[in-house]
Design an enzyme around this catalytic site. Sequence first.
Site, mmCIF file in Angstrom:
data_model
loop_
_atom_site.group_PDB
_atom_site.id
_atom_site.type_symbol
_atom_site.label_atom_id
_atom_site.label_comp_id
_atom_site.label_asym_id
_atom_site.label_seq_id
_atom_site.Cartn_x
_atom_site.Cartn_y
_atom_site.Cartn_z
ATOM 1 C CG ASP A 146 -1.960 -1.070 1.183
ATOM 2 O OD1 ASP A 146 -2.414 -1.400 0.079
ATOM 3 O OD2 ASP A 146 -2.337 -1.580 2.256
ATOM 4 C CG ASP A 180 -6.769 -1.324 -1.419
ATOM 5 O OD1 ASP A 180 -7.094 -2.512 -1.538
ATOM 6 O OD2 ASP A 180 -5.771 -0.953 -0.764
#
Length: 201
Positions: A146, A180
């Site tokens: 991420d 995401d």
Amino acid sequence: MSLRKAYLLIFIILLIDQVSKIYVKTNFTLDRPGNEAYVFEWFRIHFIENEGMAWGTKIPGEYGKLILTVFRIFAVFGIGYWLADSIKKRYSNYLIVAIALIFAGAAGNIIDSVFYGVIFDDSYGKLATMFSPQPYGTWFHGLVVDMFYFPIWKGNLPNWIPFFGGKEFEFFNAIFNVADVAISTGVGILLVFNKRVFPKH
């Protein structure tokens, strides 16, 4: 939308997702200050790795990560079937785009979970290298990369706010990736354009 166009959308999202993750993985380290770069004060590239669930949530136990990865693989097959069936039955383009986005996002994070553990070495105190002879994990035990972080506001909330008053609060504290974003956008389309996604005949 045709199946070919849906495949193209999925491919583009997966390409952007994996290129961004590999770039961050090989150019940032997990120790401060090597894990963060400022684009703006409120937008930063902040490298973290997690088990693959939101806010670093994980399934406890020795086989928790494996269970999560296998579940996701089955879920992606289900989503893929839903996509193909929706295209075959000429359902709404809103629905097809939403499913394609969710499929691409789920597949992007699965790639990390399945392969990254055996492709990369670790990122602590040094830059990770691809196809390392000493990988940091094993098959199906890779960590999801991420990087997008938007700390738009951070401070103490007013005391008059129930339950949370006087406590420190940060908006927006989630750190996420392209996959995401794709999943969230797909779900958003299903919710916001619900009447167009599922029109009543």
